[in-house]
Design an enzyme around this catalytic site. Structure first.
Site, mmCIF file in Angstrom:
data_model
loop_
_atom_site.group_PDB
_atom_site.id
_atom_site.type_symbol
_atom_site.label_atom_id
_atom_site.label_comp_id
_atom_site.label_asym_id
_atom_site.label_seq_id
_atom_site.Cartn_x
_atom_site.Cartn_y
_atom_site.Cartn_z
ATOM 1 N N HIS A 88 5.235 -6.355 10.396
ATOM 2 C CA HIS A 88 4.565 -7.189 9.395
ATOM 3 C C HIS A 88 5.399 -8.439 9.153
ATOM 4 O O HIS A 88 6.492 -8.365 8.633
ATOM 5 C CB HIS A 88 4.419 -6.398 8.093
ATOM 6 C CG HIS A 88 3.734 -7.159 7.009
ATOM 7 N ND1 HIS A 88 3.445 -6.593 5.796
ATOM 8 C CD2 HIS A 88 3.270 -8.414 6.929
ATOM 9 C CE1 HIS A 88 2.842 -7.466 5.023
ATOM 10 N NE2 HIS A 88 2.735 -8.587 5.699
ATOM 11 N N GLN A 90 5.682 -11.742 7.028
ATOM 12 C CA GLN A 90 5.187 -12.145 5.714
ATOM 13 C C GLN A 90 4.338 -13.405 5.775
ATOM 14 O O GLN A 90 4.567 -14.288 6.592
ATOM 15 C CB GLN A 90 6.363 -12.386 4.776
ATOM 16 C CG GLN A 90 7.175 -11.133 4.529
ATOM 17 C CD GLN A 90 8.327 -11.401 3.597
ATOM 18 O OE1 GLN A 90 8.166 -12.032 2.571
ATOM 19 N NE2 GLN A 90 9.506 -10.920 3.963
ATOM 20 N N GLY A 94 -0.656 -10.076 7.230
ATOM 21 C CA GLY A 94 -0.229 -8.768 7.721
ATOM 22 C C GLY A 94 -0.727 -7.601 6.898
ATOM 23 O O GLY A 94 -1.027 -6.536 7.438
ATOM 24 N N THR A 96 -3.561 -7.414 5.219
ATOM 25 C CA THR A 96 -4.970 -7.243 5.573
ATOM 26 C C THR A 96 -5.102 -6.626 6.957
ATOM 27 O O THR A 96 -5.888 -5.702 7.165
ATOM 28 C CB THR A 96 -5.692 -8.601 5.528
ATOM 29 O OG1 THR A 96 -5.548 -9.147 4.212
ATOM 30 C CG2 THR A 96 -7.166 -8.462 5.862
ATOM 31 N N LYS A 119 -1.191 5.756 1.625
ATOM 32 C CA LYS A 119 -0.932 5.977 3.046
ATOM 33 C C LYS A 119 -2.071 6.765 3.675
ATOM 34 O O LYS A 119 -2.697 7.593 3.042
ATOM 35 C CB LYS A 119 0.382 6.742 3.246
ATOM 36 C CG LYS A 119 1.609 5.963 2.831
ATOM 37 C CD LYS A 119 2.906 6.599 3.261
ATOM 38 C CE LYS A 119 3.060 8.018 2.837
ATOM 39 N NZ LYS A 119 4.352 8.598 3.198
ATOM 40 N N HIS A 145 9.455 -5.055 4.367
ATOM 41 C CA HIS A 145 9.363 -6.169 5.308
ATOM 42 C C HIS A 145 10.489 -6.138 6.343
ATOM 43 O O HIS A 145 11.242 -7.097 6.500
ATOM 44 C CB HIS A 145 9.365 -7.511 4.578
ATOM 45 C CG HIS A 145 8.172 -7.701 3.706
ATOM 46 N ND1 HIS A 145 6.884 -7.701 4.194
ATOM 47 C CD2 HIS A 145 8.064 -7.879 2.368
ATOM 48 C CE1 HIS A 145 6.048 -7.888 3.195
ATOM 49 N NE2 HIS A 145 6.724 -7.989 2.083
#
Length: 171
Positions: A88, A90, A94, A96, A119, A145
């Protein structure tokens, strides 16, 4: 009589100033776009990168991918040891994309997402091991992240810790 003509003249000047101010808000710049018929033509709408005054565009889109690269299909063996790791980045959509990945991917056994859970369960068919490593399937296993370096150091240890020693694939 003269006082009345001053009031009428003042009202006309005020009306003119009001109209000029409104026009500046509605049509900023030298030409009013509402009055330009060319802006409504299909040729102008076809290329969003063409400047209105026909000067060369400041931004020219360039892609480093060929059409074949964009349409490339990857082989993913959900029954084997293949693992999708979602990195991902930032501010690039990411979150979405990660949600889309767990909810809408079309595989033999997609992720199971239940309402109210953060989850989703992304297990291989007939096994209790995951095929997707992302915050929506495994949580924040490698930190918030995580970048490429953190993921390359973290993912093998997290995935291998969940398997029996004899079932771990050789990497």
């Amino acid at each position: 009589m003269e006082d009345r003509s001053h009031k009428v003249l003042l009202a006309l000047v005020m009306l003119f100033l009001f109209a000029v101010i409104v026009l500046q808000y509605v049509c900023p710049g030298t030409e009013c776009q509402l009055l330009r018929l060319r802006a409504l033509s299909p040729a102008a709408a076809a290329d969003p990168y063409r400047a209105e005054d026909e000067t060369p565009a400041r931004f020219v889109p360039r892609f480093n991918f060929s059409a074949d690269d964009l349409l490339r299909r990857g082989d993913f063996n959900i029954k084997g040891d293949d693992l999708i790791v979602f990195l991902h980045i930032q501010k690039t959509g990411g979150t979405t994309f990660g949600r889309h990945l767990v909810r809408n991917i079309q595989l033999e056994q997609p992720c199971e997402c239940r309402a109210g859970q953060k989850k989703c369960t992304c297990h291989r068919p007939g096994k209790r091991e995951t095929w997707l490593f992302s915050r929506f399937s495994t949580g924040w296993s490698c930190g918030l992240h995580a970048d490429w370096t953190e993921l390359t150091n973290c993912v093998p240890s997290v995935v291998d810790s969940k398997k029996e020693v004899r079932l771990r694939p050789s990497r």
